[in-house]
Design an enzyme around this catalytic site. Structure first.
Site, PDB file in Angstrom:
ATOM      1  N   HIS A 191       8.683  65.069  20.991  1.00  0.00           N
ATOM      2  CA  HIS A 191       7.743  64.332  21.839  1.00  0.00           C
ATOM      3  C   HIS A 191       8.165  62.874  22.012  1.00  0.00           C
ATOM      4  O   HIS A 191       7.849  62.250  23.022  1.00  0.00           O
ATOM      5  CB  HIS A 191       6.322  64.456  21.284  1.00  0.00           C
ATOM      6  CG  HIS A 191       5.710  65.775  21.599  1.00  0.00           C
ATOM      7  ND1 HIS A 191       5.733  66.823  20.716  1.00  0.00           N
ATOM      8  CD2 HIS A 191       5.129  66.243  22.734  1.00  0.00           C
ATOM      9  CE1 HIS A 191       5.158  67.876  21.280  1.00  0.00           C
ATOM     10  NE2 HIS A 191       4.793  67.555  22.498  1.00  0.00           N
ATOM     11  N   ARG A 298      -0.976  65.263  29.082  1.00  0.00           N
ATOM     12  CA  ARG A 298      -1.045  65.464  27.631  1.00  0.00           C
ATOM     13  C   ARG A 298      -2.184  64.608  27.071  1.00  0.00           C
ATOM     14  O   ARG A 298      -1.986  63.456  26.679  1.00  0.00           O
ATOM     15  CB  ARG A 298       0.285  65.089  26.976  1.00  0.00           C
ATOM     16  CG  ARG A 298       1.476  65.905  27.488  1.00  0.00           C
ATOM     17  CD  ARG A 298       2.741  65.513  26.727  1.00  0.00           C
ATOM     18  NE  ARG A 298       3.909  66.217  27.225  1.00  0.00           N
ATOM     19  CZ  ARG A 298       4.781  65.720  28.100  1.00  0.00           C
ATOM     20  NH1 ARG A 298       4.597  64.494  28.589  1.00  0.00           N
ATOM     21  NH2 ARG A 298       5.817  66.424  28.492  1.00  0.00           N
ATOM     22  N   ASN A 456       9.598  74.093  25.957  1.00  0.00           N
ATOM     23  CA  ASN A 456      10.012  73.426  24.724  1.00  0.00           C
ATOM     24  C   ASN A 456       9.624  74.252  23.499  1.00  0.00           C
ATOM     25  O   ASN A 456      10.445  74.528  22.627  1.00  0.00           O
ATOM     26  CB  ASN A 456       9.385  72.032  24.625  1.00  0.00           C
ATOM     27  CG  ASN A 456       9.700  71.177  25.823  1.00  0.00           C
ATOM     28  OD1 ASN A 456      10.653  71.445  26.557  1.00  0.00           O
ATOM     29  ND2 ASN A 456       8.919  70.145  26.054  1.00  0.00           N
ATOM     30  N   ARG A 467      12.583  72.256  17.066  1.00  0.00           N
ATOM     31  CA  ARG A 467      12.985  71.472  18.241  1.00  0.00           C
ATOM     32  C   ARG A 467      13.202  69.999  17.940  1.00  0.00           C
ATOM     33  O   ARG A 467      13.784  69.280  18.761  1.00  0.00           O
ATOM     34  CB  ARG A 467      11.936  71.625  19.355  1.00  0.00           C
ATOM     35  CG  ARG A 467      10.556  71.186  18.947  1.00  0.00           C
ATOM     36  CD  ARG A 467       9.524  71.506  19.993  1.00  0.00           C
ATOM     37  NE  ARG A 467       9.376  70.446  20.953  1.00  0.00           N
ATOM     38  CZ  ARG A 467       8.278  70.252  21.672  1.00  0.00           C
ATOM     39  NH1 ARG A 467       7.259  71.072  21.565  1.00  0.00           N
ATOM     40  NH2 ARG A 467       8.212  69.260  22.529  1.00  0.00           N
ATOM     41  N   CYS A 504       6.543  73.664  32.923  1.00  0.00           N
ATOM     42  CA  CYS A 504       6.330  72.235  32.640  1.00  0.00           C
ATOM     43  C   CYS A 504       7.132  71.738  31.449  1.00  0.00           C
ATOM     44  O   CYS A 504       6.914  70.628  30.976  1.00  0.00           O
ATOM     45  CB  CYS A 504       4.837  71.950  32.421  1.00  0.00           C
ATOM     46  SG  CYS A 504       4.158  72.750  30.959  1.00  0.00           S
TER      47      CYS A 504
END
Length: 579
Positions: A191, A298, A456, A467, A504
């Site tokens: 993020h 978000r 993701n 990730r 997305c």
């Protein structure tokens, strides 16, 4: 001059002096100051000891009724060490003699004492080593926190270097002065990386040891386009990078002429390009870049750095501001997605051994109904001010989805009884970001208005690769055959069920993936707003027939290496207008 290779997560070039942010969770690198600054370091150290002592004293007083004698003893030990004049003198002397930074001097002395204690045979004394490490971390938090506050008082451009950065730290960066960052840790879709791309700040992650190689004041080049960092470059290298940065800027200016043009293929297929955002002001950037709406808001960023859980009215105002900024364009609000690598400082969340597989996203919301209902109320109230969509993250089964929908129905009923207006036709959708959701997409499609694929997490869970872990970054592959097969399956389900579908994840921001995604059947992509013009240009340079051919060939490859080589070669052809 030293050149490091990492993962470029946000394009562009920054050439500036470095500000190094160390972290108390990892060993502090040895750093020095000029002799004239030694007294400043001694004063910083003195303040850190005073603040840490006051902090422990306050804790002991405020919580004393809830603690038994063993916990009280621990805090008594901490206070004893923090008030120990011999310990303070030892660190002061090291600062004066060696010109170390206060952080390194604290870390050096405290680790030395901890090692001495841990070697003792007496169990009580050896256990004190853990107390020393705790005290070290407390002192470092005060020392390093002071430096982080300095980032808010910058007056000259810098690049930030450190072991890691949290998403909220990155989101708070002032783009006027922070021109880029380079960190040891992180992955392509962490993020922190996502926020950097959204802000348009050049960034390189997974560098391994840059925080130990750079000292504040060093000249550093951050090349987010090619994933390189140059430490103390020579004049020739600086000149080359300045020319490269000018080329990037010129290309960006040229792409901006596409702002008012549709993302239309050569054979007339219209593709919607939406933006992923965290804050209302980013809606304006979306419009500036020619975006068709917000495909992913978000909302958890409202929670991450707030002093307390945001109230309904606070959320309502933020959602309304975003909707009004977007006019008649749609905004898809993802309900709060906490956990993983996003932990708020205002909400008590237990740190789990494997947070990505733990209590996160919709699971957390369904166990904290008051918080969840507050958000749904704010969203529904805001829905009368623009085209609102609500999306639930990390759905893994039908029962979770139905529970979440029941909450929405419950809140609607309450609003009706109170005479508060809302749009009763707000579309409800889910993120497909687990193999479970992908494989049961047929049954989930019957319950929602739309799917949005969060690649993701879908890649992370499908390939069992963290990730945000730089040690396994090479295994995190959007083009793994298993991932592509899941994407194709979800597209087929959405089309068969006649529900809207978008993608997305960060795949949507990668230019080489664009023909493949169009060929797989995606007609809506949601990406970082700064990338919209570049992706639009590619779309306007290809036909759907060509894209479908690209997808057919890509699905036949055995390995992701073959696929990425093929897609990069095709992108080069597109850019040379050979298609």
């Amino acid at each position: 001059m030293e050149i490091l290779k990492g993962i470029g997560v946000s394009h562009g070039v920054a050439i500036c002096s470095a500000v190094v942010l160390d972290a108390e969770e990892v060993r502090i690198p040895q750093r020095h100051v000029v002799p004239s600054k030694t007294e400043v370091e001694i004063q910083r150290l003195r303040k850190a000891f005073l603040d840490a002592t006051q902090e422990v004293s306050n804790l002991r007083v405020s919580q004393s009724d809830q603690w038994d004698s063993r916990i009280k003893d621990i805090f008594a030990v901490h206070l004893h060490f923090l008030r120990d004049k011999t310990l303070r003198k030892k660190i002061d002397d090291l600062l004066a003699e060696k010109c170390y930074t206060a952080e390194y001097a604290v870390s050096f002395v405290m680790r030395e004492i901890a090692q001495h204690f841990s070697n003792e045979k007496d169990a009580y004394i050896s256990e004190r080593a853990n107390d020393i490490i705790d005290i070290e971390k407390r002192l470092l938090r005060h020392l390093l926190g002071e430096k982080r506050k300095d980032l808010k008082n910058l007056r000259d451009p810098v690049v930030v270097v450190g072991y890691d950065l949290s998403p909220t730290q990155t989101a708070s960066f002032d783009k006027r002065y922070i021109k880029g960052f380079a960190i040891d840790a992180g992955g392509r879709t962490s993020h922190t990386a996502i926020v950097a791309k959204t802000l348009g700040i050049p960034a390189v992650v997974a560098l391994g040891n840059i925080s130990t190689l750079v000292t504040s004041g060093d000249t550093v080049i951050v090349d987010g386009t090619r994933g390189r960092v140059v430490i103390n470059p020579d004049e020739e290298t600086i000149a080359e990078y300045r020319a490269f940065a000018a080329d990037i800027l010129q290309a960006s200016i040229e792409l901006d002429v596409l702002k008012d043009m549709p993302a239309e293929t050569l054979d007339g297929e219209i593709i919607e390009l939406m933006a992923n955002i965290e804050f209302p002001k980013e809606a304006l950037t979306t419009l500036e870049k020619g975006g068709d709406g917000i495909g992913l808001y978000r909302t958890e960023f409202l929670y991450l750095d707030a002093p307390k859980e945001p109230e309904e009215e606070t959320q309502y105002k933020v959602y309304v501001e975003t909707l009004k900024n977007m006019g008649d364009k749609p905004v898809t609000f993802r309900t709060v997605d906490l956990g993983g690598d996003k932990f708020p400082r205002n909400i008590k969340m237990i740190r789990e051994k494997n947070p990505y597989l733990g209590l996160r996203s919709i699971r957390y919301c369904l166990q904290h109904m008051d918080m969840f209902k507050t958000q749904i109320r704010a969203l529904l109230r805001a829905s009368v001010h623009g085209k609102t969509k609500i999306m639930f993250p990390l759905i893994t089964n039908l029962m979770e989805l139905r529970q979440a929908k029941w909450v929405v129905a419950d809140v609607k009923e309450d609003l009706e009884e109170q005479g508060i207006p809302f749009d009763d036709n707000v579309e409800i959708g889910i993120m497909i970001e687990t193999p479970a959701a992908a494989l049961t997409a047929d049954s989930l499609a019957d319950e929602v208005d739309f799917f949005s694929i969060g690649t993701n997490d879908l890649i992370q869970y499908t390939l069992a690769v963290d990730r945000v872990n730089e040690k396994v970054a090479s295994l995190y592959s959007p083009l793994h055959p298993a991932v592509l097969q899941l994407l194709r399956k979800i597209v087929k389900v959405a089309k068969r069920s006649r529900i809207d579908l978008s993608l997305c994840g960060e795949m949507a921001s990668e230019p080489e993936f664009t023909p493949l995604l169009l060929g797989l059947g995606f007609d809506t992509l949601s990406l970082a707003a700064p990338m919209i013009p570049e992706i639009k240009q590619i779309i306007r340079s290809v036909s759907m027939e060509y894209c479908r051919d690209v997808a057919r060939r890509a699905l036949k490859f055995d390995t992701d290496t073959q696929t990425i080589s093929y897609l990069r070669e095709e992108l080069r052809k597109i850019q040379k207008r050979e298609i």
